[in-house]
Design an enzyme around this catalytic site. Structure first.
Site, PDB file in Angstrom:
ATOM      1  N   LEU A 135       0.831  -1.209   0.000  1.00 47.62           N
ATOM      2  CA  LEU A 135       0.000   0.000   0.000  1.00 47.62           C
ATOM      3  C   LEU A 135       0.861   1.253   0.000  1.00 47.62           C
ATOM      4  O   LEU A 135       0.493   2.284  -0.539  1.00 47.62           O
ATOM      5  CB  LEU A 135      -0.905   0.025   1.236  1.00 47.62           C
ATOM      6  CG  LEU A 135      -1.982  -1.047   1.328  1.00 47.62           C
ATOM      7  CD1 LEU A 135      -2.659  -1.014   2.693  1.00 47.62           C
ATOM      8  CD2 LEU A 135      -3.017  -0.844   0.218  1.00 47.62           C
ATOM      9  N   GLU A 149       5.023   2.934   1.549  1.00 49.85           N
ATOM     10  CA  GLU A 149       6.259   2.686   2.287  1.00 49.85           C
ATOM     11  C   GLU A 149       6.666   3.954   3.011  1.00 49.85           C
ATOM     12  O   GLU A 149       6.708   5.035   2.413  1.00 49.85           O
ATOM     13  CB  GLU A 149       7.361   2.245   1.306  1.00 49.85           C
ATOM     14  CG  GLU A 149       8.557   1.689   2.015  1.00 49.85           C
ATOM     15  CD  GLU A 149       9.462   0.872   1.096  1.00 49.85           C
ATOM     16  OE1 GLU A 149       9.159   0.755  -0.103  1.00 49.85           O
ATOM     17  OE2 GLU A 149      10.482   0.372   1.596  1.00 49.85           O
ATOM     18  N   GLY A 150       6.919   3.848   4.299  1.00 46.21           N
ATOM     19  CA  GLY A 150       7.393   4.993   5.079  1.00 46.21           C
ATOM     20  C   GLY A 150       8.838   4.754   5.482  1.00 46.21           C
ATOM     21  O   GLY A 150       9.446   3.763   5.074  1.00 46.21           O
ATOM     22  N   TYR A 180       9.860   3.795   8.223  1.00 54.55           N
ATOM     23  CA  TYR A 180       9.989   2.667   9.148  1.00 54.55           C
ATOM     24  C   TYR A 180       9.808   1.313   8.461  1.00 54.55           C
ATOM     25  O   TYR A 180      10.221   0.298   8.980  1.00 54.55           O
ATOM     26  CB  TYR A 180       8.955   2.804  10.272  1.00 54.55           C
ATOM     27  CG  TYR A 180       9.360   3.828  11.302  1.00 54.55           C
ATOM     28  CD1 TYR A 180       9.404   5.172  10.971  1.00 54.55           C
ATOM     29  CD2 TYR A 180       9.743   3.452  12.580  1.00 54.55           C
ATOM     30  CE1 TYR A 180       9.796   6.117  11.887  1.00 54.55           C
ATOM     31  CE2 TYR A 180      10.136   4.387  13.512  1.00 54.55           C
ATOM     32  CZ  TYR A 180      10.169   5.726  13.157  1.00 54.55           C
ATOM     33  OH  TYR A 180      10.565   6.659  14.082  1.00 54.55           O
ATOM     34  N   VAL A 186       4.046  -0.979   4.139  1.00 51.88           N
ATOM     35  CA  VAL A 186       2.687  -1.205   4.627  1.00 51.88           C
ATOM     36  C   VAL A 186       1.957  -2.001   3.542  1.00 51.88           C
ATOM     37  O   VAL A 186       1.949  -1.602   2.377  1.00 51.88           O
ATOM     38  CB  VAL A 186       1.957   0.125   4.898  1.00 51.88           C
ATOM     39  CG1 VAL A 186       0.532  -0.131   5.357  1.00 51.88           C
ATOM     40  CG2 VAL A 186       2.701   0.954   5.939  1.00 51.88           C
ATOM     41  N   ASP A 233       2.813  15.635  15.413  1.00 51.23           N
ATOM     42  CA  ASP A 233       3.218  15.537  14.005  1.00 51.23           C
ATOM     43  C   ASP A 233       1.986  15.565  13.098  1.00 51.23           C
ATOM     44  O   ASP A 233       1.866  14.753  12.169  1.00 51.23           O
ATOM     45  CB  ASP A 233       4.044  14.260  13.785  1.00 51.23           C
ATOM     46  CG  ASP A 233       4.873  14.328  12.498  1.00 51.23           C
ATOM     47  OD1 ASP A 233       5.012  15.436  11.928  1.00 51.23           O
ATOM     48  OD2 ASP A 233       5.376  13.275  12.063  1.00 51.23           O
TER      49      ASP A 233
HETATM   50  N1  LIG Z   1      -3.754   2.062   7.783  1.00 47.60           N
HETATM   51  C1  LIG Z   1      -3.341   2.216   6.524  1.00 47.60           C
HETATM   52  N2  LIG Z   1      -4.130   1.867   5.492  1.00 47.60           N
HETATM   53  C2  LIG Z   1      -3.712   2.011   4.218  1.00 47.60           C
HETATM   54  N3  LIG Z   1      -2.528   2.517   3.863  1.00 47.60           N
HETATM   55  C3  LIG Z   1      -1.703   2.890   4.846  1.00 47.60           C
HETATM   56  C4  LIG Z   1      -2.047   2.761   6.222  1.00 47.60           C
HETATM   57  N4  LIG Z   1      -1.021   3.220   6.968  1.00 47.60           N
HETATM   58  C5  LIG Z   1      -0.088   3.616   6.099  1.00 47.60           C
HETATM   59  N5  LIG Z   1      -0.476   3.428   4.829  1.00 47.60           N
HETATM   60  C6  LIG Z   1       0.261   3.724   3.602  1.00 47.60           C
HETATM   61  O1  LIG Z   1       1.617   3.403   3.807  1.00 47.60           O
HETATM   62  C7  LIG Z   1       2.437   4.560   3.642  1.00 47.60           C
HETATM   63  C8  LIG Z   1       3.527   4.521   4.692  1.00 47.60           C
HETATM   64  O2  LIG Z   1       2.930   4.712   5.944  1.00 47.60           O
HETATM   65  P1  LIG Z   1       3.785   4.970   7.265  1.00 47.60           P
HETATM   66  O3  LIG Z   1       2.857   5.378   8.335  1.00 47.60           O
HETATM   67  O4  LIG Z   1       4.669   3.806   7.516  1.00 47.60           O
HETATM   68  O5  LIG Z   1       4.774   6.068   6.828  1.00 47.60           O
HETATM   69  P2  LIG Z   1       4.603   7.620   6.570  1.00 47.60           P
HETATM   70  O6  LIG Z   1       3.845   8.235   7.725  1.00 47.60           O
HETATM   71  O7  LIG Z   1       4.036   7.855   5.208  1.00 47.60           O
HETATM   72  O8  LIG Z   1       6.089   8.058   6.544  1.00 47.60           O
HETATM   73  P3  LIG Z   1       7.077   8.193   7.749  1.00 47.60           P
HETATM   74  O9  LIG Z   1       6.907   7.019   8.654  1.00 47.60           O
HETATM   75  O10 LIG Z   1       8.352   8.174   7.039  1.00 47.60           O
HETATM   76  O11 LIG Z   1       6.713   9.500   8.391  1.00 47.60           O
HETATM   77  C9  LIG Z   1       1.507   5.749   3.789  1.00 47.60           C
HETATM   78  O12 LIG Z   1       1.950   6.828   3.050  1.00 47.60           O
HETATM   79  C10 LIG Z   1       0.188   5.200   3.270  1.00 47.60           C
HETATM   80  O13 LIG Z   1       0.150   5.342   1.864  1.00 47.60           O
END
Ligand SMILES: Nc1ncnc2c1ncn2[C@@H]1O[C@H](COP(=O)(O)OP(=O)(O)OP(=O)(O)O)[C@@H](O)[C@H]1O
Length: 420
Positions: A74, A76-77, A79, A82, A195
């Site tokens: 879906l 990638e962040g 960390y 996803v 944040d």
């Molecule tokens: N609960 C969820 N349902 C669907 N997609 C999700 C969900 N959580 C995260 N994602 C997807 O995964 C991506 C990465 O999420 P994550 O929270 O790990 O990182 P981020 O907040 O985008 O970045 P960072 O952790 O670097 O600040 C998001 O941008 C979103 O597209």
């Protein structure tokens, strides 16, 4: 000319493959800096009749983690990845945040932030706050899976795909009022998010906004009515002047109000109130707080933004003043086209991506590497009298970390979780 297209599985392909153009350049051995036009002008991409295209879907080996069947990536962040998953018992779609211990160790405060997020999310239950459904640990592989409510995407993705990188007023109002609802709940429980930004505001299919990413959030002491905080790791563009100017202590509530103000500014203008070539310049601009609001932003929205972005935290609006502000309370009829959810790999409907894996599993696959042992925690959400209080473990105590001593309550063998 016959052309075959292969569907890639992100498990076996590097993550850059998510970008279709890169895939083709890779396959055709074309320099990475060539544009699609370069390829066309050199005759590398020939025209073809769409009827002649043969799609050959690559087999998608079905993988399960606990009772969850894994689907596609879906997002990638920093960390980790996803992925979409399906709860094989309830058939509810979820999102699994996949965290690797090795990677967390390389991120400043990585492990601490994740444990902080788990501990906080376990205590929270609100329509506008992302729900942590389950936590699964694979001790052997040193992987952790945070199972979260499924969302179709975040406001940041939508902004990036919208004309002018902004929302029409009525749409921004819908998301902003949900953000303030969620924030009111968090603040009433003494939690400062720290944040708030469009990237951390996700939407479900029915457009319910979910505040997510509690890695840097802080639970205030119940004996501190002022809500004083001394640290912030939030995104620089959303930090208030008191942090940009290096104050030692500040009101946590007012940090979230400021970053919600920057978020609203961004949603309605497509810009940021303060910019800088680097963090130093950015903080200099925020610290001076000479705010310019574009002339197309008219009253009453203008005064709401000015009130939320006051330099002096004591003069900055409170949640109560926001909730009674004319722009917040008035109805905003839908006057223009809605900015839609961006498609996920071309799919505007965001269909469930787990199905092809299940079809494959039920048609031909033999049990493979899935028989691993996982420790799972099914979080208890329905507490007596609606109480949501759960003791928060000391995240600094290594013996209480899931890598060492499971915070989980039941152990399941993977084999017993296979779909029948
Ligand atoms: N609960 C969820 N349902 C669907 N997609 C999700 C969900 N959580 C995260 N994602 C997807 O995964 C991506 C990465 O999420 P994550 O929270 O790990 O990182 P981020 O907040 O985008 O970045 P960072 O952790 O670097 O600040 C998001 O941008 C979103 O597209």
């Amino acid at each position: 000319m016959m052309m075959e297209q292969t569907e890639f599985d992100e498990d076996v392909m590097p993550s850059a493959i998510d970008d279709d153009e890169d895939v083709f350049k890779d396959l055709l051995n074309v320099p990475a800096d060539w544009s699609a036009n370069d390829c066309l002008s050199t005759g590398i991409f020939n025209s073809f009749d769409p009827d002649e295209v043969v799609y050959r879907a690559q087999k998608k080996p079905c993988k399960t983690v606990g009772k969850y069947v894994m689907g596609d990536l879906l997002g990638e962040g920093s960390y980790g990845k996803v992925k979409e998953v399906l709860d094989s018992e309830t058939l509810v779609r979820c999102a699994a945040k996949i965290l690797k211990k090795k990677k967390l160790k390389r991120i400043p405060n990585g492990e601490k932030n994740v444990l902080n997020e788990i501990q906080l999310l376990k205590t929270l239950r609100h329509l506008n706050v992302i729900e942590l459904v389950d936590v699964i640990v694979n001790e052997e592989k040193e992987k952790m899976y945070l199972l979260l409510e499924y969302c179709v995407g975040g406001l940041q993705d939508m902004l990036e795909h919208s004309p002018g990188s902004k929302f029409p007023c009525w749409q921004a109002h819908n998301y902003f009022s949900q953000l303030i609802n969620g924030l009111e709940y968090l603040h009433s429980r003494g939690i400062i998010h720290k944040d708030i930004k469009p990237g951390n505001l996700l939407l479900t299919l029915d457009e319910t906004l979910k505040i997510s990413d509690f890695g840097t959030a802080e639970a205030l002491s119940p004996f501190d009515p002022e809500g004083i905080c001394a640290s912030s790791q939030g995104s620089p563009a959303f930090q208030p002047p008191e942090i940009a100017n290096g104050a030692d202590e500040y009101s946590g509530f007012k940090i979230d109000i400021w970053s919600s103000g920057v978020t609203l500014y961004n949603l309605v203008t497509g810009e940021y109130p303060f910019e800088g070539d680097n963090v130093y310049r950015l903080f200099e601009a925020i610290g001076k707080c000479n705010i310019q609001i574009p002339s197309f932003v008219t009253e009453p929205l203008r005064s709401l933004l000015v009130g939320m972005l006051k330099k002096d935290p004591k003069k900055r609006f409170t949640l109560r003043t926001i909730q009674t502000h004319p722009w917040f309370v008035c109805r905003h009829p839908r006057t223009s086209e809605k900015v839609p959810f961006p498609p996920l790999r071309g799919d505007f409907m965001h269909n469930m991506t787990v199905l092809p894996y299940l079809f494959n599993y039920h048609s031909c696959e033999t049990p493979s590497e899935n028989e691993e042992e996982y420790i799972t925690e099914q979080l208890i959400k329905d507490r007596p009298n609606g109480s949501t209080s759960v003791p928060i473990d000391d995240v600094n105590d290594p013996s209480k970390r899931p890598w060492h001593k499971p915070i989980m309550c039941n152990v399941k063998k993977m084999a017993s979780c296979r779909l029948s």
